[in-house]
Structures are given as C-alpha cells and as structure tokens.
Write a protein that holds these residues in place. Structure first.
Motif: not given
Length: 524
Positions: A38-57
């Motif tokens: 959910l969120g398109g390019i504004a989604k947040t990816v959770n990698y082993k408890g570390n979160r990634i904001d794709l592109g920064g918002h």
C-alpha cells in the motif's frame, strides 16, 4: 443500489479518492493495486525491522485541506509545546497540538522533524538548494566563485529569450557556470538524457530560483561561517521542519486503507489491470489478472479513477482511439529507481592519516554529484525518524540509483548491485566496508514520469481522456506529471469534488501543481 467506482492503484491518489468517496458520497470504491504493498511510491518497506522510505517523503503542504487530512489520521506527537511551527520551501505554518485528534494507538502519530539536505561534490558538502554562501564560496575557491558570480549576473541581464529546454531554464536562473558545475552532469545522471532534451516545464515545477538580493547577501555578507559537517550554523531558511509518520509514510497509507475497508470499501492486491472497456464514450468495466493465481476478473462500475502509467492506460483501453493518441502514449518515457539499504554499525570515514573518524551527519538526503560513482542520492533513514532503524545505535543508509529497466545496471543481479553500492559508499568516503552489517536491494518501476520522449505532445492524450466523462486521471503516473504526494492527493480530492458538484470540465485537475510560487520564490 449504490454506485461503484473502480480505482486503479493504491498509492496516495488512489487511496485518497477512495476515502473521499466514502466520506462524501454513497459511491463504493473498489481499489485494484498491482503490487502487494500500500502507498505506491510512498510505501514503507520493512526489512528485518529496519524501514525504508522509497524516495523520501516530507509531509508539508501549503494546502490546509491536505494538512488537516493527514493530521486526521495521524495527529502530532505529544510535545511540551502547545503550538509548533513547521517550515518548508519558504512556507510556514503553525500547528496546535491541542487541535489534533487522539491517535488510535500511541505509535500512530506524526513526528516533527528537522530538514537538512546537502550536495556532496569534490568530497565536500554544499547547501541544497545550492546557495552562494560563505561555505560554498570557500569550498569552490575564489577563481571559480568569481566566474560563477559574473556568469549569474550575465544570465540575469541577458537571459535566453525562449525557454524550451531544462538547460535554458537552469541557465537563466543560475548562470551557465553554476549550471555546468552543479546541474548538468547530475541531471543527466538522474534522467539519463542531457538537459537540452528535457522540457523546461520540469524545472518550473521542481526548481526554485535564486534571487539577486539573496545571492549578493550570501556572497558579501556571509554571516555564520560554521564549517561543521552537519552545518549547525546553516541559514534559517535551510533549517526547516516538517511532519513525518513515526514509522514512515507507508504507516499513514496503511491507516487510510484500514479506514476505507472498515467503511465498506474494497482493496484488492496483486491486481494487474489489463483492459478498460469503453462503450459509447464511457468506461464500463476493468479487467485485471491476479498476479499470484493468473485468474482474470472483470469489475464493472459507474466511475473510474486511474493512477496507472498513462502509457499502460491507453494501451489497455478498448474502442476507437486516434492513432496520434496511441503514438504519444506509447512514446512516453519513465525513469526507474533502485534503492539499496545498507545497515552500518556507524558512519565512519578514513582521514589522511588512515585513522577512522566518526561522521555525525544530520542530513535526510545527500545529493551525490561525484562523477566516479553511479549513485545519485543518499538517504539517512534514521534521520527521517529514529524509529526507522531497529537498533538505534546503528546507521541505516539508502543508496538511490536512477536508471531504466533496459539498462545493464537494472539487469544486474541483486548481489552485484548490493556490492557496487557498498563499494561506492566507501569510495566517496562516507563509510567503511568493515562497518557494513547487512544490505538489501529494492526496485521500483516507472517511479518518475519523464518530460521528454513524446511529452511535448501530451495534450493530445489529455484532450482525449478528458472527453471520457467517467474517467479521471489522477496522481503522478496517472497524469504523467511530476507531482508531490500532496499534489497527487489534491487531484483525487478535486476529482471527487467534480463528481459531487456535477462538473464535467476536468481542467481544474490539470491546474494542480502549476502554480509557480509553490516551488519558487517570488521574483524580487
């Protein structure tokens, strides 16, 4: 029987449209999302408890409607201050902590965060947006600085008369020397084509001007001369504050999605829309394929909102479509995006004596203009929110690469891209390999709609789709327009306004994100 709206895409525009329909009409939204997020390019990816904001918002808008909308889902964190002032792109607004609703849970809140972005060039830091400050002049040296000043003045006195390309736009606002130094090569790294091939419209939407008075003030009255790597003495206009969800932007859109479903809306994931059926100049249904099962399903409705890439929309649209429209849509171009998340024990550099030196970087973004590496930008996720990293003692860096699906770089396996990202981070002197704990590669197709290719004839597509009364193009890719999240949301809100008000003219949708003062300072 209630009417149905089929919404293609569960990004900011699509989810906003669904919520607004439920809030203000009796129309039931059905959202079809191609991915599993959910969120398109504004989604947040959770990698082993570390979160990634794709592109920064960053969450800041000059629209009260958007700001209030965000805060209705995620109120401000509790703070000792009853009133908070946030500032972004020369815009200020005050927020009262007492006026926001109580969150559903303690984590569903907006943090107030400081903004710092810088350019990394010649292995030195420069302010972003570029300012002719004392620090900039000191980094560039006297000879280069004098050349930049005269070049800027020349551009102001005798600008290029017709701004057809991004090069024309940038030279007129910064002078040729500053353009050549800070814009030309970096823009080609980001977009893959020269500035002379990109429409000036992109610059008008995304780049602020330098005012003559401020240039002279920065150059002649340097004021604070703090050379600290975090630039704690940076001019006030560059130390800005914005709102940010505690666990990244995806947290907001997940909350919105829950609300939509609780109200009776539907959100279906992994739905790859293949066809839009058109009968008597109206869309009657959408056919999609479940990417997991291969099952095909048709969804009928009275209203249709599209955030899918225009290229794919026109390719999947049935009925009679003028050849020129098909040609323009097929020729639209996009820029794809790869983020490599690198988890580090700490950020260290190696000084001239070979000793490790800790880096206390406060940046959200760092724009990498070094020509010896491919990476275009760094994000320091832990600076967006301390909750983006699982272990607060670690540093969580995003290496951002701009490319095309057809590029050799995109075709490389994840392991090779990960290794290159780690190598480049150490090459530019912002980390040591022995401090790397983990890394992950994320790919995002069609992240940036490009202002070249057949874009100069895009009005043919717009005019054609605008004549279909129950089809609404919204959002960034839906309109092939480089919108921020708030602009994308506003296109959805205004589309619903039009339905509520019975308006058929869609020109107000296309006027969003055309006002220059949103991105530029007023001319002095």
């Amino acid at each position: 029987m209630p009417k149905t709206a089929i919404i293609i895409g569960a990004g900011p525009a699509g989810l906003t449209a669904a919520y607004e329909l439920l809030e203000r009409t009796d129309i039931i939204p059905v959202v079809l999302e191609k991915s599993g997020d959910l969120g398109g390019i504004a989604k947040t990816v959770n990698y082993k408890g570390n979160r990634i904001d794709l592109g920064g918002h960053r969450f800041f808008s000059k629209s009260d409607r958007v700001m209030n909308w965000w805060l209705s889902f995620m109120p401000l964190e509790e703070t000792a201050d009853s009133n908070i002032t946030i500032r972004y792109q020369q815009q200020e607004r005050s927020l009262s902590t007492g006026k926001t609703a109580s969150p559903r849970d303690a984590d569903q809140v907006m943090l107030v965060r400081s903004r710092l972005s810088r350019i990394y060039f010649l292995r030195k830091f420069f302010s972003y947006p570029i300012q002719l400050s004392f620090q900039t002049l000191n980094n560039l040296g006297l000879k280069r600085t004098i050349s930049i000043m005269f070049s800027y003045l020349r551009a102001r006195i005798a600008p290029r008369k017709e701004e057809k390309s991004l090069e024309d736009f940038l030279v007129n606002r910064f002078g040729f020397q500053l353009y050549e130094l800070f814009f030309r090569d970096y823009t080609e790294k980001v977009w893959g084509v020269p500035c002379s091939k990109i429409s000036a419209e992109w610059g008008a939407q995304r780049i602020k001007k330098i005012s003559l008075s401020k240039v002279l003030a920065h150059a002649l009255l340097p004021g604070k001369k703090n050379g600290d790597i975090a630039q704690k003495g940076t001019e006030t206009s560059l130390i800005e504050r914005f709102l940010y969800p505690k666990f990244g932007p995806g947290q907001l859109w997940e909350a919105v999605a829950r609300d939509i479903e609780e109200r009776g809306g539907k959100i279906l994931m992994h739905q790859d829309v293949q066809q839009l059926t058109q009968t008597n100049n109206r869309i009657t249904s959408v056919t999609s394929t479940d990417k997991r099962t291969g099952k095909t399903q048709t969804f009928e409705g009275e209203y249709f909102f599209s955030t899918m890439p225009v290229q794919e929309l026109i390719a999947g649209l049935s009925g009679e479509i003028p050849g020129a429209v098909r040609e323009v849509a097929a020729g639209l171009q996009y820029r794809d995006f790869i983020t490599v998340g690198i988890l580090l024990k700490e950020l260290n550099t190696v000084d001239s004596t070979g000793k490790a030196r800790a880096l206390d970087l406060k940046d959200n973004w760092i724009y990498i203009q070094e020509s010896d590496v491919k990476v275009g930008r760094l994000q320091l996720f832990h600076n967006w929110s301390p909750y983006m990293v699982k272990d607060p003692s670690h540093r969580w860096v995003g290496m951002e690469y701009f490319c095309n699906e057809t590029d050799d770089f995109w075709k490389m396996p994840d392991d090779a891209i990960r290794d290159q990202a780690i190598r480049e981070l150490t090459t530019i002197g912002l980390a040591r390999k022995e401090d790397v704990l983990d890394a992950v590669v994320l790919r995002m197709e069609k992240t940036y709609p490009a202002y070249f290719g057949t874009y100069n004839r895009f009005d043919l597509v717009r005019d054609f789709t605008d004549q279909i009364p129950n089809l609404f193009l919204i959002g960034r890719n839906g309109m092939h327009k480089y919108n921020n999240s708030d602009h994308s949301m506003l296109t959805a809100m205004v589309a619903v306004d039009n339905i509520v008000d019975g308006l058929t003219d869609k020109s107000n949708l296309w006027q969003i994100n055309t006002e220059q003062e949103y991105h530029e300072e007023k001319a002095e």
